[in-house]
Enzyme design. Structure first.
Site, mmCIF file in Angstrom:
data_model
loop_
_atom_site.group_PDB
_atom_site.id
_atom_site.type_symbol
_atom_site.label_atom_id
_atom_site.label_comp_id
_atom_site.label_asym_id
_atom_site.label_seq_id
_atom_site.Cartn_x
_atom_site.Cartn_y
_atom_site.Cartn_z
ATOM 1 N N CYS A 198 0.399 4.701 12.300
ATOM 2 C CA CYS A 198 0.248 3.634 13.302
ATOM 3 C C CYS A 198 0.308 4.165 14.725
ATOM 4 C CB CYS A 198 1.328 2.572 13.124
ATOM 5 S SG CYS A 198 1.352 1.922 11.479
ATOM 6 N N HIS B 38 0.796 -1.239 0.000
ATOM 7 C CA HIS B 38 0.000 0.000 0.000
ATOM 8 C C HIS B 38 0.824 1.283 0.000
ATOM 9 C CE1 HIS B 38 -0.169 1.179 4.436
ATOM 10 N NE2 HIS B 38 0.317 -0.038 4.544
HETATM 11 N N1 PLP Z 1 7.689 -0.011 8.057
HETATM 12 C C1 PLP Z 1 7.565 1.269 7.703
HETATM 13 C C2 PLP Z 1 8.788 2.115 7.566
HETATM 14 C C3 PLP Z 1 6.304 1.806 7.441
HETATM 15 O O1 PLP Z 1 6.191 3.087 7.093
HETATM 16 C C4 PLP Z 1 5.177 0.968 7.574
HETATM 17 C C5 PLP Z 1 3.816 1.507 7.366
HETATM 18 O O2 PLP Z 1 3.527 2.634 7.721
HETATM 19 C C6 PLP Z 1 5.364 -0.368 7.937
HETATM 20 C C7 PLP Z 1 6.640 -0.828 8.168
HETATM 21 C C8 PLP Z 1 4.219 -1.312 8.088
HETATM 22 O O3 PLP Z 1 3.659 -1.691 6.862
HETATM 23 P P1 PLP Z 1 2.193 -2.295 6.818
HETATM 24 O O4 PLP Z 1 1.248 -1.157 7.046
HETATM 25 O O5 PLP Z 1 2.046 -2.889 5.455
HETATM 26 O O6 PLP Z 1 2.113 -3.334 7.876
#
Ligand code: PLP
Length: 425
Positions: free
Chosen positions: A335, A211
């Site tokens: 997140c 995504h």
């Molecule tokens: N790692 C980084 C640097 C990210 O920016 C993100 C998502 O924001 C993730 C990991 C996690 O990815 P996912 O949303 O597909 O779990």
């Protein structure tokens, strides 16, 4: 086509400046996916032709993703998201090495931060390296942190909040010399920096997420360099050559294959046009507003990311104002939205909690235009001025202990009216 809506729900018109949080599914990606959500619903593991046909398309998607990294299709493992890829990489490296120590940084995404905290609770040792004020990392600190019992070094390629880049290829070579596996969370990089030499580098494990590159949410990739042993993290059937159980998310993987192709085609756009938009945005704000700082040096960041400290204001207030005017951007990562703590990334860079709380991330992308930047530049300065005028943190109020809430509210209403008038001019 009409999306199902809840009663009374309407989609707000938005200017989307939050492309590090997620990206719009490209129409070309959607188009490639549709047959696999409708007619081609066979299970790629089934032995009959209807399944084999889907398996053939999965193979093609794997080749397209491999082309993005310059690797072979066998080195690509499809997962459910970037988080799973990160968790799997670290877990697998610890299991296969049999060692008990992880080296990482203080600025990783919560996928790594929270997993390593969990590992600590399970008795593993974790060293989290600090960063400099500009967000960069010292190579010698990485070297010094590696111990005899280190099973894996995991250091992100580009920071999701600031866009600051780490020299992961150099770090990977250092790890190779020391005989330690190296993983990088490269979730923020596709389409923004050239990844076509990954397979030639010493990187052993690398995570991607659909995504962030105009494919759907809920699909990810773990690249595992040839001969890197993998212990499954999701245990089940023999899918992904026994490395990741669970029936493949076929439509999303097909979409990711198409998105990988597009991101290769659009790399020049992101590094050229999008970078110019980003730089114009930063220059104009620096010119128009005092007490504003950009986190991370321009030439050490992804071309699409601006993380800006607006002193004397709370980022949450700015985000609310911008939301009402249709602009999507964020403070910290999606997140951690809602957390009252200042960003761990900005605090690690040495920002005071007060300054860190006034930081907003703008992240641009392929679908942003000059007009979006013009609009953002029109609405942001009056909003900051209004928020500063009523902020108890502003120098004009800071020492006034008799800060009057009623008077401030009245002032806010007046300023809001002025702001709206200025914006609507
Ligand atoms: N790692 C980084 C640097 C990210 O920016 C993100 C998502 O924001 C993730 C990991 C996690 O990815 P996912 O949303 O597909 O779990």
């Amino acid at each position: 086509m009409h999306a199902p809506r809840h009663e009374n729900e309407s989609r707000p018109e938005v200017i989307y400046l939050d492309n590090n949080a997620t990206t719009r599914v490209a129409p070309e990606v959607f188009e490639a996916m549709v047959p696999f959500l409708t007619e081609y619903y066979g299970n790629p593991s089934s032995a009959y032709r209807f399944g084999k046909l889907v398996e053939g398309h999965l193979k093609e998607a794997r080749e397209k993703v491999a082309a993005l990294l310059g690797c072979t299709p066998k080195e690509i493992i499809f997962t459910s998201c970037g988080t799973e890829s990160d968790n799997m990489a670290i877990w697998s490296a610890l299991q296969t090495s049999g060692k008990k120590h992880v080296v990482t940084t203080q600025v990783e995404h919560s996928a790594i931060m929270n997993q390593t905290e969990q590992l600590e609770r399970m008795g593993f040792g974790v060293t989290r390296l600090p960063v400099q004020a500009d967000g960069t990392l010292s190579l010698s600190e990485v070297e010094n942190a590696i111990r005899d019992d280190t099973g894996v070094v995991s250091i992100m390629w580009a920071n999701n909040e600031t866009g600051v880049l780490f020299p992961v290829e150099e770090i990977a070579s250092l790890c190779k010399k020391k005989g330690v596996l190296f993983h990088t969370d490269a979730v923020q990089t596709p389409g923004k920096i050239d990844l076509s030499h990954v397979a030639k580098s010493d990187i052993d494990l690398l995570s991607l997420s659909g995504h962030k590159l105009h494919a759907p949410k809920g699909v990810g990739v773990l690249y595992a360099k040839r001969r890197t042993k993998i212990v499954p993290y999701v245990i089940g059937g023999g899918q992904e050559r026994g490395k990741r159980g669970g029936t493949e998310n076929v439509a999303s993987i097909i979409g990711l294959g198409r998105a990988a192709e597009l991101s290769l085609e659009r790399l020049a756009d992101e590094q050229g046009r999008v970078r110019v938009l980003r730089d114009r945005f930063e220059d104009a704000l620096l010119e128009r507003l005092p007490d504003l700082y950009i986190n991370g040096k321009r030439d050490q960041r992804l071309p699409n990311t601006s993380n800006i400290a607006f002193d004397f204001v709370e980022a949450e207030a700015i985000l609310l104002d911008l939301d009402l005017l249709g602009i999507c951007c964020s403070s910290g990562s999606a997140c951690t939205t809602g957390s009252l703590d200042p960003s761990h990334v900005l605090v690690a860079m040495g920002l005071t909690p007060a300054r860190a709380r006034g930081c907003v991330r703008f992240s641009f992308g392929h679908y942003n235009s000059e007009a979006h930047i013009d609009y953002a530049l029109k609405v942001i300065p009056p909003i900051i001025e209004k928020r500063r005028a009523m902020s108890p943190l502003s120098p004009e109020h800071r020492d006034n202990f008799a800060y009057n809430v009623e008077a401030a509210r009245e002032k806010e209403e007046k300023l809001m009216a002025q702001t709206m008038a200025a914006i609507n001019e």
